[in-house]
Scaffold this active site. Structure first.
Site, PDB file in Angstrom:
ATOM      1  N   HIS A 102       8.369  22.756   5.539  1.00 24.66           N
ATOM      2  CA  HIS A 102       9.133  21.608   6.018  1.00 24.66           C
ATOM      3  C   HIS A 102       8.356  20.397   5.509  1.00 24.66           C
ATOM      4  O   HIS A 102       7.124  20.421   5.475  1.00 24.66           O
ATOM      5  CB  HIS A 102       9.130  21.478   7.540  1.00 24.66           C
ATOM      6  CG  HIS A 102       9.727  22.629   8.287  1.00 24.66           C
ATOM      7  ND1 HIS A 102       9.002  23.726   8.660  1.00 24.66           N
ATOM      8  CD2 HIS A 102      10.979  22.809   8.783  1.00 24.66           C
ATOM      9  CE1 HIS A 102       9.782  24.539   9.334  1.00 24.66           C
ATOM     10  NE2 HIS A 102      10.984  24.023   9.417  1.00 24.66           N
ATOM     11  N   ASP A 105       5.436  19.475   7.628  1.00 26.94           N
ATOM     12  CA  ASP A 105       4.280  20.405   7.686  1.00 26.94           C
ATOM     13  C   ASP A 105       3.248  20.005   6.650  1.00 26.94           C
ATOM     14  O   ASP A 105       2.055  20.115   6.874  1.00 26.94           O
ATOM     15  CB  ASP A 105       4.619  21.848   7.266  1.00 26.94           C
ATOM     16  CG  ASP A 105       5.791  22.459   7.946  1.00 26.94           C
ATOM     17  OD1 ASP A 105       6.061  22.100   9.089  1.00 26.94           O
ATOM     18  OD2 ASP A 105       6.428  23.328   7.316  1.00 26.94           O
TER      19      ASP A 105
HETATM   20  C1  XLS Z   1      12.980  28.346  13.731  1.00 31.80           C
HETATM   21  C2  XLS Z   1      13.299  28.545  12.324  1.00 31.80           C
HETATM   22  C3  XLS Z   1      12.573  27.618  11.361  1.00 31.80           C
HETATM   23  C4  XLS Z   1      13.264  27.642  10.021  1.00 31.80           C
HETATM   24  C5  XLS Z   1      12.954  26.487   9.152  1.00 31.80           C
HETATM   25  O1  XLS Z   1      13.301  29.162  14.586  1.00 31.80           O
HETATM   26  O2  XLS Z   1      13.070  29.882  11.997  1.00 31.80           O
HETATM   27  O3  XLS Z   1      11.240  27.965  11.273  1.00 31.80           O
HETATM   28  O4  XLS Z   1      12.976  28.808   9.330  1.00 31.80           O
HETATM   29  O5  XLS Z   1      13.306  25.271   9.686  1.00 31.80           O
END
Ligand code: XLS
Ligand code: NI
Ligand code: NI
Length: 439
Positions: A102, A105
């Site tokens: 993301h 991140d």
């Molecule tokens: C959350 C999601 C997230 C997505 C990306 O539950 O899995 O991590 O994979 O935004």
């Protein structure tokens, strides 16, 4: 390979099933060639930056337990770069060809949107240099439209058009960063795209806005030359009570309704499937049936807990069934297996990060091999084919060819009388599956 942050942990070798070295692969031999392709190329494993490099073990009842030595210093950007150095050392040592992130991140959010964009630019530059040096590639990028309080009521489905604009600006920038890093896919997970109560929600209007937002992304992709695959990642709930992308089937209906279906496929997460009351395998089959199987977020839930526990999956039986469906669908294309999984709170040793991924990668690699064997033997395929064989000839075939209707079928039913019961042989098939798993 530079070793600095994980000193004392070597690059993980493949040693085969007989090894008792816990820091070795038993099934994932990245160099092994199967059907003219290496296992590395077949599996396309990806590492999730948010869990493995931003996860601290914090939960609603207590703060983080996992502290990494590189997480110190006042300059957030400098820390972000050192963290990324550690991450690329890990990606290399664990032998994963891809990573996923993301925007927030990898780069700290600034005081203004402009500052956040600038931070992302600086980090993307750093990441690009690492990718070039190591050959590690970006499986997908995404924007975090759920952590910042401004997104408490969603991004694309926020009732405030100001927030909608902010979310659009953030996704625009995250798409640009994905292009800059050669990302092969771009993911939309709508954790806060949904509602808590209809007392304050115009559901139809929110869904219209979400579709508009996705159309804008499609248009912008063309503008900046993003040729990768857009993916929707369904999840029924958590953090929001009702999420619009509930599961693959509701996602298909949404995408078709708003004429977005040819631009999107699905990123299916194991734990999201189970939260929706489905098996992992079911979600894969639904996506495959619509030719919309895109990528996998590899993890697992806990049978006794009702939320997204994001555990590493070592259940070879579950994964073999998933792999059968994936292989039958012709694979994942530009997708891969991204370990959207996190360490348990007490797993504080850096070695745990390695054990966790080794376990997940080995389980998937073994499942891949077992699924290939199972499909090659054809016993299950034959069984299923046979079960529907009455539609291969006679009036069954005419049903499928749209040649007959209710009146003809009534005449046939009068003539044939009561159908004989034909066994589904479920227990036989369960035993057969076990012979692949356990001999
Ligand atoms: C959350 C999601 C997230 C997505 C990306 O539950 O899995 O991590 O994979 O935004
Ligand atoms: Ni996910
Ligand atoms: Ni998830």
């Amino acid at each position: 390979m530079k070793t600095r942050h994980f000193a004392g942990i070597p690059a993980i070798p493949f040693e085969g099933p007989g090894t008792d070295n816990p820091l070795a692969f038993r099934h994932y031999n990245s160099a092994e060639v199967i059907d003219g392709k290496t296992m590395k190329a077949h599996m396309r494993f990806g590492i999730a930056y948010w869990h493995s490099f931003r996860g601290t073990g914090a939960d609603p009842f207590g703060p983080g337990t996992i502290t990494r030595p590189w997480e110190k210093g006042k300059n957030e950007l400098a820390v972000a770069k050192t963290r990324m150095d550690a991450a690329f050392e890990f990606f290399q040592k664990i032998d994963a060809p891809y990573w996923c992130w993301h925007d927030r991140d990898i780069a700290p959010e600034g005081k203004t949107l402009k500052q956040s964009h600038k931070n992302l630019d600086a980090i993307v530059k750093h990441a690009k240099a690492h990718q070039k040096e190591t050959g590690i590639k970006l499986l997908w990028g995404t924007a975090n439209l759920f952590s910042n309080p401004r997104y408490m009521c969603g991004g694309a489905t926020n009732p405030d058009s100001h927030v909608f604009a902010y979310a659009a600006a953030q996704v625009k920038k995250a798409m640009e960063a994905t292009v800059e890093l050669g990302g092969e896919n771009y993911v939309f997970w709508g954790g806060r795209e949904g509602y808590e109560t209809l007392l304050n929600t115009d559901m139809k209007r929110e869904q219209d806005h979400l579709a508009r937002f996705l159309h804008m992304a499609v248009d912008y992709a063309k503008e900046i030359g993003f040729t990768g695959q857009f993916l929707i990642e369904p999840k029924p709930k958590e953090p929001t009570k009702h999420q619009y992308d509930f599961d693959v089937a509701s996602g298909v209906a949404f995408l078709r309704t708003y004429k977005l279906d040819k631009h999107f496929k699905f990123n299916i997460e194991t734990n999201h499937a189970t939260l929706a009351g489905h098996t992992f395998n079911h979600e894969i089959e639904v996506a495959a049936a619509h030719k919309m199987l895109g990528s996998i977020d590899a993890n697992s839930g806990d049978m006794l807990l009702g939320w997204d526990t994001d555990q590493f999956n070592t259940d070879v039986k579950e994964l073999t069934l998933a792999m059968v469906s994936i292989l039958r669908a012709g694979g994942l294309g530009s997708g891969g297996f991204n370990f959207d999984a996190k360490l348990r709170r007490p797993s504080t040793d850096p070695k745990d990060l390695f054990y966790a991924h080794i376990g997940g990668m080995d389980a998937y690699a073994l499942a891949f091999k077992l699924a290939r064997q199972l499909l090659a033997d054809g016993k299950f395929t034959d069984h299923v084919k046979n079960r529907y064989s009455s539609f291969d000839t006679g009036f069954g075939k005419e049903v499928e060819k749209k040649k007959i209707g209710f009146k003809d079928l009534e005449a046939i039913a009068f003539k044939l009388g009561e159908p004989k019961l034909k066994s589904g042989h479920q227990e036989y098939l369960e035993n057969l599956l076990n012979t692949y798993l356990h001999g």
